[in-house]
Design a protein around this motif. Structure first.
Motif, PDB file in Angstrom:
ATOM      1  N   ARG A  85       0.820  -1.194   0.000  1.00  0.00           N
ATOM      2  CA  ARG A  85       0.000   0.000   0.000  1.00  0.00           C
ATOM      3  C   ARG A  85       0.867   1.261   0.000  1.00  0.00           C
ATOM      4  N   LYS A  86       0.289   2.348  -0.495  1.00  0.00           N
ATOM      5  CA  LYS A  86       1.011   3.628  -0.547  1.00  0.00           C
ATOM      6  C   LYS A  86       1.471   4.058   0.848  1.00  0.00           C
ATOM      7  N   LYS A  87       0.629   3.838   1.848  1.00  0.00           N
ATOM      8  CA  LYS A  87       0.983   4.220   3.210  1.00  0.00           C
ATOM      9  C   LYS A  87       2.238   3.498   3.679  1.00  0.00           C
ATOM     10  N   GLU A  88       2.393   2.238   3.289  1.00  0.00           N
ATOM     11  CA  GLU A  88       3.576   1.463   3.695  1.00  0.00           C
ATOM     12  C   GLU A  88       4.832   2.024   3.036  1.00  0.00           C
ATOM     13  N   ILE A  89       4.687   2.491   1.808  1.00  0.00           N
ATOM     14  CA  ILE A  89       5.819   3.121   1.110  1.00  0.00           C
ATOM     15  C   ILE A  89       6.254   4.397   1.827  1.00  0.00           C
ATOM     16  N   LEU A  90       5.279   5.220   2.169  1.00  0.00           N
ATOM     17  CA  LEU A  90       5.594   6.471   2.872  1.00  0.00           C
ATOM     18  C   LEU A  90       6.191   6.199   4.249  1.00  0.00           C
ATOM     19  N   ASP A  91       5.693   5.179   4.940  1.00  0.00           N
ATOM     20  CA  ASP A  91       6.265   4.810   6.247  1.00  0.00           C
ATOM     21  C   ASP A  91       7.722   4.387   6.106  1.00  0.00           C
ATOM     22  N   PHE A  92       8.019   3.622   5.055  1.00  0.00           N
ATOM     23  CA  PHE A  92       9.395   3.178   4.808  1.00  0.00           C
ATOM     24  C   PHE A  92      10.321   4.380   4.605  1.00  0.00           C
ATOM     25  N   LEU A  93       9.870   5.330   3.812  1.00  0.00           N
ATOM     26  CA  LEU A  93      10.686   6.516   3.523  1.00  0.00           C
ATOM     27  C   LEU A  93      10.872   7.377   4.768  1.00  0.00           C
ATOM     28  N   ASN A  94       9.814   7.556   5.522  1.00  0.00           N
ATOM     29  CA  ASN A  94       9.907   8.387   6.728  1.00  0.00           C
ATOM     30  C   ASN A  94      10.793   7.746   7.791  1.00  0.00           C
ATOM     31  N   GLU A  95      10.647   6.447   7.968  1.00  0.00           N
ATOM     32  CA  GLU A  95      11.466   5.749   8.964  1.00  0.00           C
ATOM     33  C   GLU A  95      12.943   5.765   8.596  1.00  0.00           C
ATOM     34  N   GLY A  96      13.224   5.713   7.286  1.00  0.00           N
ATOM     35  CA  GLY A  96      14.618   5.727   6.842  1.00  0.00           C
ATOM     36  C   GLY A  96      15.182   7.118   6.667  1.00  0.00           C
TER      37      GLY A  96
END
Length: 459
Positions: free
Chosen positions: A166-177
């Motif tokens: 999901r798009k939200k999971e992509i954004l979470d990955f970027l924010n966490e990294g």
């Protein structure tokens, strides 16, 4: 979801974890996530990062420099490509035109670097939008499957590892990294359908039907993929019965125990896809009705192909000669002539005991026999006689397709019709001379004009 782990498993399953790959990186969130996940998942092969400048936005130069720095920081090969020939505007099909150009660029690079796959960052929300769009476009069952995790474009293998993300999971990955990416404001311009779906349509749908609506659409796409694969498997029985020659292909429907409309439609679409043609749903429905009603002589068009039904045979016709033009005198052999994009070759042959028919002619190789050295080719009249019957009667008797009757030449000795390439031959005596007629499609030998061209003799 652990995106890094998911990507590694995906690449292992697709057997490209150690292969040369292309990666489309636009500097947006999705492709930037794909880039960083690649750097962390243990990919062992060569990675070529591709940024495609649409010549649309002023920010594209900055984004290209950003992607180049990303690639160089990880020792990856960077390619900057620019789309030319499309004027930025808000035409209804501008998105499709840019997509096609991107694929052309990717395919060229794919061949140049000998890549094993192209990776794109489409995700589950993209899949939902695609399925939603195609439903309201009236797409066929095959197209409702949406985007595929593993597909092909021309000779290029295209992998989409994020279709279950999901798009939200992509954004979470970027924010966490703590990964930086660019936000493309044109994605919010609701003049474009994709932007309207993300900004207005899907929020309203989820408001009415719940937050799981997009996920359900993506799941529908997955299920339709399975259904598509099922019908493609069923369609294989049709392909096994195809008879192909220089003029096209035909399918003998008498060899089918039954014709299920959905299987039949799937076969038609698959066949046309292989020919680079397509058919409208209205024309396809008409064709199904023609076959079910056994309306002999009726046809529909699919691009440059004519699909014609005659006597339980379904023909897929390329352009074929019409009204054989003049008399052609054949002397020395081999004798060649081309007409309407086809090449005809007549040569001597060893005695042939088999019987020839229009089906042999269709395949591009038929034999005939004469008791003379030279002969003339010309179009025969229906009233002329062969084996004691008029040609018209024999055409009906031998079930010669009507579209073949008007242009195939007869073989004459002076004014006497000796034989006809479409009609069944009788056995000949030992002193009979045998000839072989070979027909090649213009696509095979390069003929580009519709003029009559002779080699070996003059008309």
């Amino acid at each position: 979801m652990d995106i890094q782990k998911h990507l590694k498993i995906f690449l292992e399953d697709q057997e490209v974890l150690d292969k040369t790959i292309l990666v489309g990186v636009s500097a947006g969130a999705d492709s930037t996530c794909l880039f960083h996940a690649l750097t962390r998942c243990g990919h062992l092969g060569s990675i070529h990062v591709v940024y495609i400048d649409h010549n649309w936005r002023e920010e594209s130069k900055i984004e290209a420099e950003f992607v180049e720095k990303l690639a160089s920081s990880k020792g990856m090969i960077f390619h900057l490509e620019k789309i030319k020939g499309i004027t930025p505007n808000k035409d209804s099909n501008i998105e499709e035109r840019f997509r096609d150009k991107r694929l052309e660029i990717f395919e060229r690079l794919y061949k140049e670097v000998h890549a094993s796959a192209l990776l794109l960052a489409h995700h589950k929300d993209d899949q939902a939008e695609t399925v939603f769009k195609r439903i309201f476009e009236g797409a066929s069952i095959g197209k409702l499957s949406g985007l595929a995790a593993d597909s092909a474009y021309q000779s290029m293998r295209v992998l989409r590892p994020f279709l279950s993300v999901r798009k939200k999971e992509i954004l979470d990955f970027l924010n966490e990294g703590g990964y930086h990416y660019f936000h493309d404001e044109t994605n919010e311009d609701e003049h474009y359908l994709r932007a309207r779906m993300r900004g207005s349509i899907f929020p309203e749908i989820e408001k009415k039907f719940g937050k799981n609506a997009a996920n359900n659409l993506a799941t529908l796409g997955e299920k339709m993929t399975s259904i598509k694969e099922y019908f493609e498997k069923k369609a294989s029985s049709y392909f096994q019965l195809l008879c192909t020659g220089p003029f096209g292909s035909y399918l003998d429907l008498t060899q089918m125990l039954s014709i299920e409309p959905l299987e039949f439609e799937s076969f038609i679409r698959l066949y046309l896809e292989k020919q680079g043609a397509c058919i409208s749903q209205a024309s396809l429905s008409t064709l199904v009705q023609i076959v079910q009603d056994k309306r002999s002589g009726k046809s529909v068009l699919a691009g440059d192909l004519e699909i014609r039904y005659e006597n339980n045979l379904l023909f897929f016709l390329k352009d074929h000669p019409k009204d054989f033009p003049i008399e052609i005198k054949v002397g020395s052999l081999p004798f060649n002539f081309s007409y309407m994009g086809y090449q005809f070759i007549i040569d001597e042959a060893k005695p042939a005991t088999h019987k020839g028919s229009w089906k042999d002619f269709w395949k591009g190789e038929v034999y005939f026999a004469l008791n003379c050295d030279s002969f003339t080719l010309k179009w025969p009249r229906n009233s002329e006689r062969s084996n004691g019957k008029t040609l018209k009667s024999r055409y009906i008797e031998e079930k010669i397709p009507t579209f073949l009757r008007g242009w195939v030449f007869g073989v004459y000795n002076q004014e006497e019709l000796m034989c006809h390439p479409l009609l069944t031959k009788r056995r000949f005596f030992s002193d009979t001379k045998y000839f072989k007629l070979t027909i090649n499609s213009g696509r095979n030998f390069g003929a580009k004009n519709s003029e009559l061209v002779l080699e070996g003799a003059k008309p």
